[in-house]
Design a protein around this motif. Structure first.
Motif, PDB file in Angstrom:
ATOM      1  N   TYR A 146       0.833  -1.207   0.000  1.00 34.48           N
ATOM      2  CA  TYR A 146       0.000   0.000   0.000  1.00 34.48           C
ATOM      3  C   TYR A 146       0.872   1.263   0.000  1.00 34.48           C
ATOM      4  O   TYR A 146       0.619   2.197  -0.774  1.00 34.48           O
ATOM      5  N   LEU A 147       1.886   1.295   0.863  1.00 33.17           N
ATOM      6  CA  LEU A 147       2.743   2.485   0.958  1.00 33.17           C
ATOM      7  C   LEU A 147       3.539   2.706  -0.333  1.00 33.17           C
ATOM      8  O   LEU A 147       3.704   3.853  -0.781  1.00 33.17           O
ATOM      9  N   ILE A 148       4.032   1.629  -0.921  1.00 36.42           N
ATOM     10  CA  ILE A 148       4.760   1.763  -2.185  1.00 36.42           C
ATOM     11  C   ILE A 148       3.852   2.356  -3.267  1.00 36.42           C
ATOM     12  O   ILE A 148       4.216   3.320  -3.956  1.00 36.42           O
ATOM     13  N   ASN A 149       2.664   1.777  -3.423  1.00 33.75           N
ATOM     14  CA  ASN A 149       1.735   2.257  -4.461  1.00 33.75           C
ATOM     15  C   ASN A 149       1.337   3.709  -4.217  1.00 33.75           C
ATOM     16  O   ASN A 149       1.268   4.514  -5.154  1.00 33.75           O
ATOM     17  N   ALA A 199      10.588  -8.291  -3.042  1.00 34.46           N
ATOM     18  CA  ALA A 199      10.939  -7.642  -4.303  1.00 34.46           C
ATOM     19  C   ALA A 199      10.373  -8.397  -5.504  1.00 34.46           C
ATOM     20  O   ALA A 199       9.845  -7.783  -6.444  1.00 34.46           O
ATOM     21  N   LYS A 200      10.464  -9.725  -5.467  1.00 37.96           N
ATOM     22  CA  LYS A 200       9.950 -10.515  -6.592  1.00 37.96           C
ATOM     23  C   LYS A 200       8.427 -10.484  -6.635  1.00 37.96           C
ATOM     24  O   LYS A 200       7.831 -10.369  -7.720  1.00 37.96           O
ATOM     25  N   ALA A 201       7.789 -10.587  -5.473  1.00 33.63           N
ATOM     26  CA  ALA A 201       6.325 -10.570  -5.429  1.00 33.63           C
ATOM     27  C   ALA A 201       5.760  -9.228  -5.895  1.00 33.63           C
ATOM     28  O   ALA A 201       4.715  -9.176  -6.547  1.00 33.63           O
ATOM     29  N   LEU A 202       6.464  -8.146  -5.571  1.00 34.79           N
ATOM     30  CA  LEU A 202       5.998  -6.805  -5.932  1.00 34.79           C
ATOM     31  C   LEU A 202       6.646  -6.305  -7.220  1.00 34.79           C
ATOM     32  O   LEU A 202       6.434  -5.159  -7.618  1.00 34.79           O
ATOM     33  N   MET A 203       7.472  -7.154  -7.827  1.00 32.58           N
ATOM     34  CA  MET A 203       8.118  -6.863  -9.118  1.00 32.58           C
ATOM     35  C   MET A 203       8.905  -5.551  -9.075  1.00 32.58           C
ATOM     36  O   MET A 203       8.733  -4.654  -9.902  1.00 32.58           O
ATOM     37  N   ARG A 204       9.798  -5.481  -8.066  1.00 32.35           N
ATOM     38  CA  ARG A 204      10.686  -4.334  -7.925  1.00 32.35           C
ATOM     39  C   ARG A 204      12.133  -4.839  -7.832  1.00 32.35           C
ATOM     40  O   ARG A 204      12.371  -5.960  -7.383  1.00 32.35           O
ATOM     41  N   PRO A 205      13.105  -4.030  -8.238  1.00 31.69           N
ATOM     42  CA  PRO A 205      14.504  -4.455  -8.160  1.00 31.69           C
ATOM     43  C   PRO A 205      14.989  -4.511  -6.717  1.00 31.69           C
ATOM     44  O   PRO A 205      14.464  -3.800  -5.850  1.00 31.69           O
ATOM     45  N   PHE A 206      15.997  -5.362  -6.463  1.00 32.13           N
ATOM     46  CA  PHE A 206      16.575  -5.413  -5.124  1.00 32.13           C
ATOM     47  C   PHE A 206      18.083  -5.608  -5.203  1.00 32.13           C
ATOM     48  O   PHE A 206      18.616  -6.154  -6.168  1.00 32.13           O
ATOM     49  N   ILE A 207      18.742  -5.125  -4.167  1.00 29.85           N
ATOM     50  CA  ILE A 207      20.211  -5.179  -4.079  1.00 29.85           C
ATOM     51  C   ILE A 207      20.588  -5.729  -2.720  1.00 29.85           C
ATOM     52  O   ILE A 207      20.058  -5.293  -1.695  1.00 29.85           O
ATOM     53  N   TYR A 208      21.489  -6.695  -2.716  1.00 27.66           N
ATOM     54  CA  TYR A 208      22.017  -7.235  -1.461  1.00 27.66           C
ATOM     55  C   TYR A 208      23.496  -7.529  -1.660  1.00 27.66           C
ATOM     56  O   TYR A 208      24.081  -7.160  -2.691  1.00 27.66           O
ATOM     57  N   GLY A 209      24.121  -8.169  -0.672  1.00 30.06           N
ATOM     58  CA  GLY A 209      25.568  -8.332  -0.692  1.00 30.06           C
ATOM     59  C   GLY A 209      26.124  -9.016  -1.914  1.00 30.06           C
ATOM     60  O   GLY A 209      27.201  -8.661  -2.407  1.00 30.06           O
ATOM     61  N   ASP A 210      25.419 -10.012  -2.446  1.00 32.34           N
ATOM     62  CA  ASP A 210      25.919 -10.779  -3.589  1.00 32.34           C
ATOM     63  C   ASP A 210      25.542 -10.193  -4.942  1.00 32.34           C
ATOM     64  O   ASP A 210      25.893 -10.757  -5.988  1.00 32.34           O
ATOM     65  N   THR A 211      24.833  -9.075  -4.950  1.00 28.11           N
ATOM     66  CA  THR A 211      24.474  -8.447  -6.224  1.00 28.11           C
ATOM     67  C   THR A 211      25.738  -7.971  -6.941  1.00 28.11           C
ATOM     68  O   THR A 211      26.575  -7.292  -6.348  1.00 28.11           O
ATOM     69  N   LYS A 212      25.870  -8.335  -8.211  1.00 30.20           N
ATOM     70  CA  LYS A 212      27.067  -7.963  -8.968  1.00 30.20           C
ATOM     71  C   LYS A 212      27.134  -6.453  -9.163  1.00 30.20           C
ATOM     72  O   LYS A 212      26.112  -5.776  -9.248  1.00 30.20           O
ATOM     73  N   HIS A 213      28.353  -5.940  -9.228  1.00 26.18           N
ATOM     74  CA  HIS A 213      28.563  -4.495  -9.331  1.00 26.18           C
ATOM     75  C   HIS A 213      27.841  -3.899 -10.533  1.00 26.18           C
ATOM     76  O   HIS A 213      27.229  -2.825 -10.432  1.00 26.18           O
ATOM     77  N   GLN A 214      27.881  -4.588 -11.668  1.00 19.37           N
ATOM     78  CA  GLN A 214      27.242  -4.073 -12.881  1.00 19.37           C
ATOM     79  C   GLN A 214      25.730  -3.933 -12.698  1.00 19.37           C
ATOM     80  O   GLN A 214      25.138  -2.919 -13.083  1.00 19.37           O
ATOM     81  N   GLU A 215      25.109  -4.948 -12.094  1.00 16.41           N
ATOM     82  CA  GLU A 215      23.666  -4.898 -11.858  1.00 16.41           C
ATOM     83  C   GLU A 215      23.318  -3.823 -10.836  1.00 16.41           C
ATOM     84  O   GLU A 215      22.338  -3.085 -10.991  1.00 16.41           O
ATOM     85  N   ARG A 216      24.135  -3.717  -9.773  1.00 17.49           N
ATOM     86  CA  ARG A 216      23.898  -2.705  -8.745  1.00 17.49           C
ATOM     87  C   ARG A 216      23.956  -1.304  -9.345  1.00 17.49           C
ATOM     88  O   ARG A 216      23.092  -0.463  -9.081  1.00 17.49           O
ATOM     89  N   THR A 217      24.954  -1.069 -10.177  1.00 16.89           N
ATOM     90  CA  THR A 217      25.112   0.242 -10.814  1.00 16.89           C
ATOM     91  C   THR A 217      23.935   0.556 -11.722  1.00 16.89           C
ATOM     92  O   THR A 217      23.418   1.685 -11.728  1.00 16.89           O
ATOM     93  N   LEU A 218      23.485  -0.453 -12.488  1.00 17.04           N
ATOM     94  CA  LEU A 218      22.360  -0.255 -13.398  1.00 17.04           C
ATOM     95  C   LEU A 218      21.098   0.127 -12.634  1.00 17.04           C
ATOM     96  O   LEU A 218      20.397   1.084 -12.997  1.00 17.04           O
ATOM     97  N   VAL A 219      20.797  -0.612 -11.562  1.00 13.53           N
ATOM     98  CA  VAL A 219      19.590  -0.352 -10.776  1.00 13.53           C
ATOM     99  C   VAL A 219      19.628   1.051 -10.173  1.00 13.53           C
ATOM    100  O   VAL A 219      18.658   1.815 -10.262  1.00 13.53           O
TER     101      VAL A 219
END
Length: 244
Positions: A131-134, A157-177
């Protein structure tokens, strides 16, 4: 001998690794900076002899009134546990003993993690987060959702179809997001972050934080997360929600 040692995030200086560095490096002057001069242990007092006495402190509310940082509304929202979730949550008592290798041992770490997952995945909390996101996306706001538990982070993140970043996220993907979040991309109005987003991530466009879970109620962590949305803004107000 160095002239000046400048310590950003100086509240971490009492940690063993940092103390060792400070012992080995000879300097004439030390200057420490932090927005969160607090720790949950008693080591903060060590800064007096590691760095020196506190010279200046400004309260964030005073800085906000002067226009140096954003004004923020902070709210704690209580989300009732569904009965079956409450049953599982209370079953995972922190000191509940288990039989292991012919001995009774406590499973405090495992139980605490399971309790955190059960609490984070509470259906009422999920609905409130959605609700708060919407609501805020419809207002043109930029939203960060923090969750310390990586499993729950990915689920949301997957259920709400939003991007997420955590420790194992690759640098390229993190930068893109983060680049798409900063640029105002319509598909990146909200980003989910683990504790890697507590500091060292520069996203001044964000003006809403939703905190699903944290590190045992750490005041330092909550202060750091609040700081993600305190960059001075001329058009938008800032909002910090803690869902419990």
């Amino acid at each position: 001998t160095w002239g000046l040692m400048l310590l950003d995030e100086v509240h971490v200086a009492p940690a063993a690794a940092f103390k060792q560095v400070m012992k080995e490096v000879t300097v004439r002057y030390k200057l420490g900076l932090t927005a969160t001069l607090v720790r949950e242990d008693d080591l903060i007092a060590q800064l007096d002899h590691l760095v020196g006495p506190k010279l200046y402190e400004a309260h964030w509310q005073g800085l906000a009134k002067a226009g140096h940082i954003a004004l923020a509304d902070c709210a704690e929202i209580h989300c009732d546990l569904a009965p079956h979730f409450a049953k599982e949550y209370h079953k995972r008592a922190a000191r509940d003993p288990i039989r292991q290798d012919n001995a009774w041992v406590t499973r405090s770490a495992t139980a605490a993690t399971l309790r955190q997952v059960v609490g984070a995945l509470n259906p009422a909390k999920f609905q409130m987060c959605q609700y708060l996101i919407n609501k805020h996306e419809a207002q043109g706001d930029r939203v960060i959702v923090f969750c310390d538990n990586v499993y729950a982070l990915g689920y949301y993140a997957k259920a709400l179809m939003r991007p997420f970043i955590y420790g194992d996220t690759k640098h390229q993907e993190r930068t893109l997001v983060l680049d798409k979040f900063r640029s105002g991309d319509a598909n990146f109005k909200t980003v989910f972050l683990s504790r890697v987003g507590d500091c060292s991530i520069d996203i001044p466009e964000a003006n809403v934080v939703i905190q699903l879970s944290g590190h045992g109620g750490s005041r330092r962590q909550e202060g750091q997360r609040l700081g993600r949305i305190l960059r001075a803004k001329t058009e938008k107000h800032s909002y910090f929600y803690t869902l419990v």
